[in-house]
Each structure stands twice: as structure tokens, then as C-alpha cells.
Write a protein that holds these residues in place. Structure first.
Motif, PDB file in Angstrom:
ATOM      1  N   SER A   1       0.836  -1.212   0.000  1.00 21.84           N
ATOM      2  CA  SER A   1       0.000   0.000   0.000  1.00 21.84           C
ATOM      3  C   SER A   1       0.865   1.254   0.000  1.00 21.84           C
ATOM      4  CB  SER A   1      -0.923   0.010   1.216  1.00 21.84           C
ATOM      5  OG  SER A   1      -1.835  -1.055   1.129  1.00 21.84           O
TER       6      SER A   1
ATOM      7  N   ASP B   1      -6.138  -1.246  -4.780  1.00 18.89           N
ATOM      8  CA  ASP B   1      -5.509  -1.798  -3.586  1.00 18.89           C
ATOM      9  C   ASP B   1      -6.398  -2.911  -3.033  1.00 18.89           C
ATOM     10  OD1 ASP B   1      -4.009  -2.330  -1.396  1.00 18.89           O
ATOM     11  OD2 ASP B   1      -4.028  -0.291  -0.585  1.00 18.89           O
ATOM     12  N   GLU B   2      -6.007  -4.144  -3.271  1.00 20.75           N
ATOM     13  CA  GLU B   2      -6.775  -5.321  -2.866  1.00 20.75           C
ATOM     14  C   GLU B   2      -8.251  -5.178  -3.242  1.00 20.75           C
ATOM     15  OE1 GLU B   2      -5.420  -7.486   0.140  1.00 20.75           O
ATOM     16  OE2 GLU B   2      -3.669  -6.282   0.654  1.00 20.75           O
TER      17      GLU B   2
HETATM   18 MG   LIG Z   1      -2.260  -2.704   2.320  1.00 15.99          MG
END
Ligand SMILES: [Mg+2]
Ligand SMILES: Nc1ncnc2c1ncn2[C@@H]1O[C@H](COP(=O)(O)OP(=O)(O)O)[C@@H](O)[C@H]1O
Lengths: 422, 233
Positions: B45, B164-165
Motif C-alpha cells: 500500500s 488496492d486489494e
Molecule cells: Mg495494504
């Protein structure tokens, strides 16, 4: 962001926490309400004074008395001791000192700037007898030429003439059994007074005209010949004495120069315009005091605005981060919260003004049915549209300024911190 | 091309100093699909935040073409125009309608209501949610919410889509649908994909996989037309 979008977004943000927004706006509206009423009252009272005394603004009549005659402060001796100043007249300690002696009147007459002296005879009338048998008190004064009078029927008195005639306030026409101003003209007013020997005397005066009274008008205005006769009959020496005389100023000299001239001779002069100014100054002073109190209420509500915005920033931390992630500039975030603050002031002041207008309607309708009765078109409370717009503008600006710190905090939030999942 | 040039990111000072990214470099060619994979806490991240200009590197630089994104007059503006970001937990405005959510980046950019609603509807069509445009965002299912978030990331027609994911909060069925959508958009629009994930299956669908461990690039595998070739062992 477009300004319109900025405003509508900020406005809908206000609706997210309805109770909090309501309470904040309520506080602002209370402050605005008191501010609007105090300013509106001042304006209304000033209008009232102008309606009463505006006619006298340029009248060339001065009341002249001994300097210090109005200064009774020292006379009672309860103030602090004051050093003797030979250039200052002594404060009056005995009322008889305040009276103008014949030599004083001669002195006034000798002053170049004084054109003419008018004696304001003030005969004391015990009562007037109405045809229905009732007795009424009648405050009376002498006719003074040059002072504007609002004649409602008949005619005004003539200078140095009209023996046996009077003019009367239109509110007093029932003293001659009349039902209207017109009806009163030509009727005889029966008066009773006590002479210097203590004997009750009766007299009759014919009504020549009726007038709309202002603040400074008496109920009865007597022609100068009869006024002098009555006042002389009442004076123990047969000569009426005066606390003050009226003087007209020579047109070649200014108001201030005239006052200075009289002052050099230890007399003081004040015009009718001075009364107007003095009253207006008092009103402005009272108005400023009231506005200061509402200022305190507004200050308290501004603290509420700051608090509300800090809470909003805290609640919307994640949203602020999202906005930044979606490309919003710091400036936009700052703008959103500043506008939100300004909107609190805007809505608060709008609601406060709505309340103030409501109060104005109520107060004015009560006032115009009671003590302002007969004075057409005069409002005791007068919140002008201009004043209202000014108040809204000022309030929105104040709350926007109050919002600077929370808005700055919002704009400086780290978008990553704001977007953390936990 | 977006290039990461020797980026190091440290948190804390002196004794508490912690290196989240350690001298990371990588170039992302336009139109490619890229996965950044690694365990929780490996710095994925952090890398993504720095790449999109949301965070600043302690040293090193990010360049879009020739210019540093941090030297550009306005990094926020650059991000608004070039990058669409998709988050694991959607970050929709629950009380706003779907179309308002999608139009938000355009609203922040200063596009007028009419134009932004039109573009938002187009983006919604691309994610297959045209019929939900008027619904409140909070009334949607998780998979639908992520598709709305993708439409919102798309609406500015960015060169790079960063996620992000994106499937982290979804069940496998919805997760697969969202994955398919991302690759479909890459095909159709030529948008560069940058997906942070710890899902190896998702990573394998990308033409390039970067393995992160403790803030360092451990492997950088690029495949060309189905042949796997390994850069950096
Ligand atoms: Mg993360
Ligand atoms: N603001 C911060 N202060 C200190 N440490 C941080 C901060 N942000 C992230 N970290 C640390 O950096 C490391 C990498 O975090 P992150 O990039 O979120 O990992 P990932 O996304 O791969 O799970 C983690 O060990 C995390 O605790």
C-alpha cells in the motif's frame, strides 16, 4: 470544483447532522435576532425623532440662559470637589441665580450677533373647563414666530398680534366641545388661573387654529400679548422673570460663532437642532450598547460554529481523504468547510431576521395603536432591507472567519491517514 | 510510462526508524497489467500511495514520462487527471446515489452537472450497472459497490487504474466478476492496471508480477505472450 457545486455540497453537508446544525443555527439566529432588533429600534427611534424635530433643523431660534444654569451637579455638593477656575462660571447653587435679571437681558441684547429677543412667557393655567363641566389641565406656552407648526385646521397665530386668540393641539379639541379640528375653530376656550395675590381668575380665548403636536409642543399656544398679560398677573413683582429667553441669530454669523459670542459673555445658547442632535446621540449610544450585548451573543454562537466544524472535520476524515485521492486539491477541501461555515452564518442570520421581522410586525402594530397613534407611517422598529442584507453579509463573514481554523485543519489532513481501513 | 526510481520510505525517527520501502525501482509501461504481491505489512500500500502521489517518498522519485509527479505544479491535479484509484473497502458515499458517486471526481474537477452525469452513466454502462444509477450506494451488494467504485475510477478516463486489494472484501464469485471487469477494461480502453493483492491467482493473470518482501522487491516477473520470462531473480 465549481462555486455552485461547492455551495450545494457544503449545504447538503449541513443536513448530515441535523440536530447539531439546528442548534448551531439557533444560537446564531438568537444573536442575529437581538442585533437586528437593537439596530432596527435605533433606526426607528431616530426616524421618530426626525419626524418630531426634523422641522426645526434650520429654525433660527436659540434658547439663551446663563452659563452653568443647566449644570446643577456642583450645586448638590455630592460630587468630587472641583478646583476653582476663574474662566468658568460658577455652578448654580441657588436657583434664583439662574434667572436672567433685566441687566442680563440688556447684556444679551447688546451682543451684536443677537438680532432679536423673544420672551417665552409661560403663564400657569390651573385648568380649562370643557362644556360638559369637566376640568382639564392645559400645558401652555407663548406663540413664537418662525417655529414651524403643523396646522391641521384654521390658521396659525400672527407675530405680535392676534390678541384674544390661541391655537390648540388637535388632541385637545374636546375642551371646547368640538368633535374635530375644523369644528373647534372660532370656539372659546375657558381657562382658570391664579394671580399673584392668590385670587382665582377666569379668562376666555378664541381658537384660531389647531395643530398636530410634536414632542416639544404644548397643548395650548397663547398669543404673545395675552401670554404676557397672564404671566405678568402671576408675577409677584408684576414683571415676569425668565430662566431663559429666546434669541434669533444674525444671519451674517455662523451657529458656532454665535454660541462663542454668547459664551464670551457667560451665556449659553442652544438651538432646536441641538436638541435633535443630543437626542440622536443618546439613541446612538443606547443602540451601540444594545448592539454590544448582541455582539456577545454572536460571539458565543461563533464558538459554536468552530466547535461544529471541528466535529464535522473529525467525522468526515475518511471522506476528505477520498476527495483528495480522487483529485481534490487542498484548496477545495478548505473551500468546502469555509463555505459550510459561511452557510451556518447565512442560515442562522436569515432565520434570526425572520424572527426579528415577526417581532417588528408585532411591536409596530402595538406601538402604532398606542403611543405612536396618529403618526402615520412611522415604525418604532425599522429593520430596513439594506440593514438586513448587511447583517446577513456580516454574519456569513464572521462565521466564515471562525471556520478558518477547522477548514485549514481539514485541508491539511493526510489523505493516507484518512483512508486507513481501521 | 510511470516509473518508480529508487524509492525509499521510512517512518519514525532515529531509534524508532522503520523502513517501509527500501530502494524500490520499477517501470510500468502504458497498457500493461501489473500485480504487486506480498504479505501483509510488506509495503504494497505504501508503494501504491507514493506512486499515486498521495504520499511522498523519503528519497527517490516517481516520473510520469519525463516529469516528476512531485515537481508538477499540482500533484493532486495530476492524480485527478491521470490516475483512478480503487480501494479495498470501496469508500462510496452511502447516502448519495450511484450516479452521484461515480460523478464525484468530475464534480471535484469542476465539470458541470449535465456533462458529468452523462460521463458517469457511460462509466456505469461499462461496469454493467446502468440500471442501478438512481439507487442509493448503501443499498447495493458488496460486488456492486466495488463495480461502482471502478466506474468512479474510470470516469475521468485515467491512463492508470490503481487498485488496492480490490477483491479483498468480496466473496470469490463477486471477486472474480470484479477481476474480469478490470482485465476487460484494460483490453477495451488500454488502461494501465496496477493491482495490489496477496491473491496469487489474481496476480498470475497479470503480465507482470512484482513480489515485495519487507519493503524490498524480491522478484519482478514479466511474461510476454504467454512465455514466462524472469527479470531479477
Ligand atoms: Mg495494504
Ligand atoms: N504512518 C506509518 N507510520 C509507521 N509505520 C507505518 C505507517 N504506515 C505504514 N507503516 C508500516 O509500513 C509497513 C508497510 O505497510 P503497508 O504498505 O500498509 O503494507 P501492506 O499494504 O503491504 O500490508 C507496515 O509494517 C506498516 O506498519
Amino acid at each position: 470544483m465549481r462555486s455552485l457545486d461547492l455551495i450545494s455540497t457544503a449545504n447538503s453537508n449541513l443536513r448530515r447532522s441535523k440536530l447539531r446544525t439546528f442548534l448551531t443555527i439557533l444560537a446564531i439566529s438568537i444573536g442575529t435576532f437581538t442585533l437586528a432588533l437593537s439596530l432596527g429600534l435605533g433606526q426607528g427611534v431616530r426616524n421618530y425623532i426626525t419626524s418630531q424635530l426634523g422641522d426645526y433643523q434650520n429654525v433660527n431660534i436659540y434658547q439663551v440662559n446663563k452659563e452653568g444654569a443647566n449644570d446643577f451637579g456642583g450645586a448638590f455638593g455630592n460630587g468630587d470637589p472641583q478646583e476653582y477656575d476663574p474662566n468658568k462660571s460658577a455652578a448654580v447653587t441657588d436657583f434664583s441665580q439662574a434667572y436672567l435679571r433685566p441687566t442680563d437681558i440688556d447684556k444679551i441684547q447688546e451682543i451684536d450677533a443677537v438680532n432679536e429677543i423673544i420672551f417665552p412667557y409661560a403663564p400657569a393655567i390651573d385648568y380649562a373647563s370643557a362644556p360638559d363641566g369637566k376640568k382639564y389641565t392645559v400645558p401652555s406656552s407663548t406663540f413664537i414666530p418662525d417655529i414651524p407648526v403643523r396646522i391641521t385646521a384654521g390658521q396659525n397665530l400672527d407675530k405680535n398680534g392676534d390678541e384674544g386668540k390661541v391655537t390648540i393641539s388637535r388632541k385637545y379639541v374636546k375642551l371646547v366641545g368640538a368633535s374635530s379640528s375644523e369644528d373647534a375653530i372660532g370656539k372659546e376656550l375657558k381657562i382658570t388661573y391664579t394671580d399673584a395675590k392668590g385670587q382665582t381668575q377666569e379668562d376666555g380665548l378664541i381658537i384660531k387654529g389647531t395643530y398636530e403636536p410634536t414632542l416639544i409642543d404644548s397643548a395650548l399656544t397663547i398669543n404673545s400679548i395675552d401670554a404676557k398679560r397672564l404671566a405678568s398677573a402671576q408675577a409677584p413683582t408684576g414683571e415676569p422673570t425668565f430662566f431663559a429667553v429666546l434669541a434669533t441669530k444674525d444671519s451674517s454669523i455662523s451657529d458656532q460663532e454665535f454660541k462663542n459670542k454668547l459664551s464670551e459673555n457667560k451665556f449659553s445658547a442652544s438651538s432646536l437642532a441641538d436638541i435633535n442632535n443630543t437626542l440622536n446621540n443618546i439613541v446612538s449610544g443606547v443602540q451601540a450598547a444594545l448592539a454590544a450585548f448582541s455582539g456577545i451573543a454572536i460571539l458565543a454562537s461563533v464558538v459554536g460554529v468552530v466547535n461544529t466544524l471541528f466535529m464535522a472535520v473529525l467525522e468526515r476524515t475518511r471522506e476528505i481523504g477520498l476527495f483528495r485521492a480522487l483529485g481534490a486539491k487542498k484548496k477545495t477541501i478548505f473551500g468546502l468547510f469555509s463555505v459550510e461555515a459561511a452557510l451556518l452564518g447565512f442560515w442562522g442570520s436569515v432565520f434570526g431576521l425572520i424572527g426579528a421581522y415577526g417581532a417588528q410586525l408585532a411591536v409596530n402594530s402595538i406601538a402604532s395603536n398606542t403611543f405612536l397613534k396618529g403618526i402615520e407611517g412611522l415604525q418604532l422598529l425599522n429593520i430596513t432591507p439594506m440593514l438586513a442584507i448587511m447583517i446577513v453579509g456580516i454574519m456569513a463573514t464572521i462565521t466564515m472567519v471562525a471556520g478558518i481554523i477547522p477548514a485549514f485543519k481539514a485541508s491539511r489532513l493526510d489523505p493516507i491517514e484518512a483512508l486507513r481501513n481501521e | 510510462m510511470l516509473s518508480i526510481q529508487s524509492v525509499t520510505k521510512t517512518y519514525g525517527k532515529k531509534d524508532n526508524k522503520f523502513t517501509a520501502l527500501d530502494n524500490v525501482s520499477a517501470d510500468f509501461e502504458a497498457g500493461t497489467t501489473n500485480a504487486i504481491i506480498g504479505k501483509s505489512g510488506s509495503g504494497k500500500s505504501t508503494m501504491l500511495h507514493i506512486m499515486t502521489g498521495l504520499d511522498r517518498p523519503s528519497s527517490g522519485d516517481i516520473k510520469d514520462g519525463e516529469a516528476s509527479i512531485f515537481q508538477k505544479t499540482d500533484t493532486d491535479k495530476w492524480r485527478g487527471e491521470n490516475v483512478g484509484i480503487i480501494f479495498q473497502s470501496f469508500f462510496l458515499q452511502g447516502n448519495d446515489s450511484v450516479v452521484e458517486n461515480v460523478a464525484l471526481p468530475l464534480k471535484l474537477k469542476g465539470v458541470n452537472r449535465r456533462a458529468r452525469n452523462k460521463q458517469a452513466m457511460e462509466a456505469l454502462e461499462q461496469v454493467g450497472l446502468l440500471d442501478k444509477a438512481k439507487n442509493k450506494a448503501k443499498d447495493l451488494s458488496g460486488g456492486q459497490k466495488q463495480r461502482v467504485a471502478i466506474a468512479r475510477a474510470l470516469v475521468t478516463k485515467p491512463k492508470i487504474l490503481v487498485a488496492d486489494e480490490p477483491t479483498g472484501n468480496l466473496d470469490s464469485e463477486n471477486g472474480a466478476a470484479v477481476e474480469n471487469l478490470l482485465f476487460e477494461l484494460n483490453q477495451k480502453l488500454g488502461t494501465t492496471l496496477l493491482i495490489v493483492t496477496h491473491d496469487l491467482d489474481l496476480a498470475k493473470r497479470c503480465s507482470r508480477v512484482i513480489f515485495l518482501k519487507d519493503g524490498q522487491v524480491k522478484k519482478d516477473i514479466a511474461k510476454k505472450h504467454h512465455d514466462e520470462g524472469e527479470k531479477n531473480a
